[in-house]
Every structure is written in structure tokens, then in C-alpha cells.
Design a protein around this motif. Structure first.
Motif, PDB file in Angstrom:
ATOM      1  N   LEU A   1       1.360  -1.152   0.010  1.00  0.00           N
ATOM      2  CA  LEU A   1       0.060  -0.142  -0.314  1.00  0.00           C
ATOM      3  C   LEU A   1       0.996   1.144  -0.402  1.00  0.00           C
ATOM      4  O   LEU A   1       0.165   1.781  -0.513  1.00  0.00           O
ATOM      5  N   ASN A   2       2.045   1.124  -0.054  1.00  0.00           N
ATOM      6  CA  ASN A   2       2.867   2.099   0.135  1.00  0.00           C
ATOM      7  C   ASN A   2       3.389   2.994  -0.909  1.00  0.00           C
ATOM      8  O   ASN A   2       3.657   4.419  -1.147  1.00  0.00           O
ATOM      9  N   LEU A   3       3.582   1.500  -1.396  1.00  0.00           N
ATOM     10  CA  LEU A   3       3.870   2.036  -2.877  1.00  0.00           C
ATOM     11  C   LEU A   3       3.163   2.174  -3.699  1.00  0.00           C
ATOM     12  O   LEU A   3       3.518   3.507  -4.914  1.00  0.00           O
ATOM     13  N   ALA A   4       2.307   2.138  -3.889  1.00  0.00           N
ATOM     14  CA  ALA A   4       0.699   2.969  -4.642  1.00  0.00           C
ATOM     15  C   ALA A   4       0.673   3.957  -3.360  1.00  0.00           C
ATOM     16  O   ALA A   4       0.248   5.004  -4.570  1.00  0.00           O
ATOM     17  N   ALA A   5       0.767   4.653  -2.702  1.00  0.00           N
ATOM     18  CA  ALA A   5       0.250   5.469  -2.317  1.00  0.00           C
ATOM     19  C   ALA A   5       1.325   6.649  -2.658  1.00  0.00           C
ATOM     20  O   ALA A   5       1.180   7.925  -2.570  1.00  0.00           O
ATOM     21  N   ALA A   6       3.079   6.121  -2.492  1.00  0.00           N
ATOM     22  CA  ALA A   6       3.711   7.100  -3.617  1.00  0.00           C
ATOM     23  C   ALA A   6       4.380   6.774  -4.580  1.00  0.00           C
ATOM     24  O   ALA A   6       4.376   8.717  -5.460  1.00  0.00           O
ATOM     25  N   TYR A   7       3.152   6.243  -5.196  1.00  0.00           N
ATOM     26  CA  TYR A   7       3.605   6.327  -6.181  1.00  0.00           C
ATOM     27  C   TYR A   7       2.120   6.857  -7.496  1.00  0.00           C
ATOM     28  O   TYR A   7       2.505   7.327  -8.850  1.00  0.00           O
ATOM     29  N   SER A   8       1.501   6.649  -7.634  1.00  0.00           N
ATOM     30  CA  SER A   8       0.282   5.977  -8.079  1.00  0.00           C
ATOM     31  C   SER A   8      -0.617   7.524  -8.310  1.00  0.00           C
ATOM     32  O   SER A   8      -0.283   8.876  -7.213  1.00  0.00           O
ATOM     33  N   ASP A   9      -1.414   8.071  -9.368  1.00  0.00           N
ATOM     34  CA  ASP A   9      -2.506   9.297  -9.127  1.00  0.00           C
ATOM     35  C   ASP A   9      -3.437   9.169  -8.476  1.00  0.00           C
ATOM     36  O   ASP A   9      -3.875   9.558  -7.879  1.00  0.00           O
ATOM     37  N   ARG A  10      -3.753   8.247  -9.027  1.00  0.00           N
ATOM     38  CA  ARG A  10      -5.053   7.321  -8.313  1.00  0.00           C
ATOM     39  C   ARG A  10      -5.545   5.823  -7.882  1.00  0.00           C
ATOM     40  O   ARG A  10      -3.999   5.467  -8.277  1.00  0.00           O
ATOM     41  N   VAL A  11      -5.430   5.672  -6.802  1.00  0.00           N
ATOM     42  CA  VAL A  11      -6.045   4.172  -5.689  1.00  0.00           C
ATOM     43  C   VAL A  11      -6.894   3.672  -6.547  1.00  0.00           C
ATOM     44  O   VAL A  11      -7.906   4.350  -5.872  1.00  0.00           O
ATOM     45  N   ALA A  12      -7.191   2.423  -6.716  1.00  0.00           N
ATOM     46  CA  ALA A  12      -8.910   1.658  -7.118  1.00  0.00           C
ATOM     47  C   ALA A  12      -8.734   0.693  -5.912  1.00  0.00           C
ATOM     48  O   ALA A  12      -7.423  -0.512  -5.826  1.00  0.00           O
ATOM     49  N   VAL A  13      -9.844   0.166  -5.054  1.00  0.00           N
ATOM     50  CA  VAL A  13      -9.129  -0.976  -4.540  1.00  0.00           C
ATOM     51  C   VAL A  13     -10.739  -2.036  -4.014  1.00  0.00           C
ATOM     52  O   VAL A  13     -11.652  -1.389  -5.086  1.00  0.00           O
ATOM     53  N   LEU A  14      -9.775  -2.954  -4.260  1.00  0.00           N
ATOM     54  CA  LEU A  14     -11.225  -4.068  -4.892  1.00  0.00           C
ATOM     55  C   LEU A  14     -11.403  -4.978  -3.783  1.00  0.00           C
ATOM     56  O   LEU A  14     -10.424  -4.888  -3.263  1.00  0.00           O
TER      57      LEU A  14
END
Length: 261
Positions: free
Chosen positions: A197-210
Motif C-alpha cells: 500500500l505504501n508503494l501505491a501511495a507513493a507512486y500512483s495518481d489514483r488508487v482503486a480498491v477492489l
């Protein structure tokens, strides 16, 4: 421009509906990380989006055209796919594996760019020294980097990556995500499955949660910028584990809550 559009996508395996009614748009120059617990259907979803798995209903568009109306070659010219498993038959060298990506351009003017594209991709992923080594001889993390080089060499405007950092140490996890971020900053659209989740938070513009519903069917429960999407309350509910969030040096960080006496 909307590079990738997913509308009401439902995918079943046999009698079981794995994911249902998923809708998501990706713009050119946008990185969206897809997160969620094991069994939520992330890999199933990206396989369907990539056109490698049939759908029960819904629609996927690549650069404005339905994937159903595109030939295999046309799809390969618009999107490159990194699957979760990196298995290659026979004893291909790493250089040959990366060169396979250029097949989509074999009968076009871009065939003249093959050598340059392969060399640049292998350099970017730090696998140039592996060029003559057998792909089967590599570790899992090394295979992942060669597989990413193959994706980059394909030279498409849409990237669909299923766990590109799996089996990698922190150094290469960061390197891979920085490479993907660089491709996006140059105009690509990327849908990337990650567990961290921290990679997602650091690099993404948006996060999609499934997340799975009460019947075990994966559904999109949130989409948005990381700080507003990866809240302590949401990740606690989705993962079934007490979580907390912090702001460290301006970065959104998600951690398990470990209470000790």
C-alpha cells in the motif's frame, strides 16, 4: 484523452462470479494502482482488461475502441501486459525474451526501431548484463525485471502490470515503480496491481480498491487520490486488520496497528 476505459465489467470462472460491475477510466499520463486483499479478483480483472480472459458482461476500450473489435496485433500495439507469472518455454535468452515484444510491429515502419527499443528497455531495467543468460536461470526478481523490459520494449501507450514488484527487494521495488512512473510522466497510462500500500501511495495518481463482497465477488469499493482513498478506516475494513496512517516527510504511509504490552 481516455486511454483505457472499463465499463460494467463482470468476469466469471465457471459458476463463480469473480469480479462484478467494475467501471474505471484511465487517462493518458495517469498511473492507477489496483490494490486489495488476496482473492479479491485483481489478477482476474487485469487479465480481462488485457483481453486474455473472456468477460461475462461489460466493455473494455483501448484508446477509444472496444477491445472486442481489435485484432490480437492491434491490441498488442495499444497495450503491453505484464502477467503475474513469468514463465517462458524452451531455453530463450533474456535478450530473446525482450525482443519478443517487438512482434507487434513486425510489419510496420516501427520495425526499424527494434534494436534501439530493446537496448533502451534493458538498460532502463538494469538487465543488460543478462542479455545472453537463459531466462530460466534467473531468480524470481530478476525475471520480473526482464519481463518489465519486455513490456517497455513493446512501446505501447497503455501498460497493464500485474504485481511488477513481486519477489523483489526494496531497492528494485522502488526502481521498478520509478520506471513505471517515468513512463507515465512521458504520457503513458498504467494500471498496476500492487500489494504494498505504501508503494501505491507513493507512486500512483489514483488508487482503486477492489474488495470481496459477502459472496466473495470482487467489487470496486473506492477510487481516488491515495491520501483520501487509503484511509485507516477503509484499509482496516478491506483487509480485516487494524491499520493506521501517518504523514512522514510529506508522504502518506499505511501501517498495521501492532499493540504490545
Amino acid at each position: 484523452m481516455t486511454a483505457l476505459r472499463i465499463e460494467g465489467l463482470t468476469v466469471a470462472r465457471g459458476e463463480r462470479t469473480v469480479v462484478a460491475d467494475v467501471s474505471l477510466d484511465l487517462e493518458a499520463g495517469e498511473l492507477v494502482c489496483l490494490v486489495g486483499p488476496n482473492g479479491a479478483g485483481k489478477s482476474t480483472l487485469v487479465s480481462a482488461v488485457a483481453g486474455t480472459l473472456p468477460v461475462a458482461s461489460g466493455r473494455v476500450e483501448l484508446a477509444g475502441e472496444s477491445i472486442a473489435g481489435l485484432s490480437t496485433i492491434q491490441q498488442a500495439q495499444r497495450r503491453a501486459v505484464l502477467p503475474q507469472e513469468h514463465t517462458i518455454g524452451f531455453t530463450f535468452t533474456c535478450g530473446e525474451v525482450v525482443e519478443m515484444a517487438r512482434h507487434a510491429w513486425a510489419r510496420t515502419d516501427k520495425r526499424h526501431e527494434d534494436e534501439e527499443a530493446v537496448a533502451a528497455a534493458m538498460t532502463a531495467c538494469d538487465v543488460t548484463d543478462f542479455r545472453r543468460r537463459s531466462f530460466a536461470s534467473l531468480s524470481g526478481g530478476e525475471r520480473g525485471r526482464v519481463a518489465l523490459a519486455r513490456v517497455l520494449a513493446q512501446g505501447t501507450p497503455i501498460l497493464i502490470l500485474d504485481e511488477p514488484t513481486a519477489a523483489m527487494d526494496p531497492h528494485y521495488q522502488e526502481q521498478v515503480m520509478a520506471i513505471v512512473r517515468g513512463q507515465v510522466d512521458e504520457g503513458a497510462a498504467a494500471l498496476v496491481v500492487v500489494h504494498d500500500l505504501n508503494l501505491a501511495a507513493a507512486y500512483s495518481d489514483r488508487v482503486a480498491v477492489l474488495a470481496p463482497d459477502d459472496h466473495g465477488t470482487g467489487r470496486l469499493v473506492a477510487v481516488g487520490v491515495p491520501r483520501e482513498t487509503l484511509t485507516a478506516e477503509r484499509v482496516t475494513e478491506v483487509y480485516g486488520l487494524p491499520m493506521r496512517t501517518h504523514d512522514i516527510d510529506g508522504q502518506h504511509v499505511v501501517l498495521p496497528r501492532r499493540d504490545r504490552d
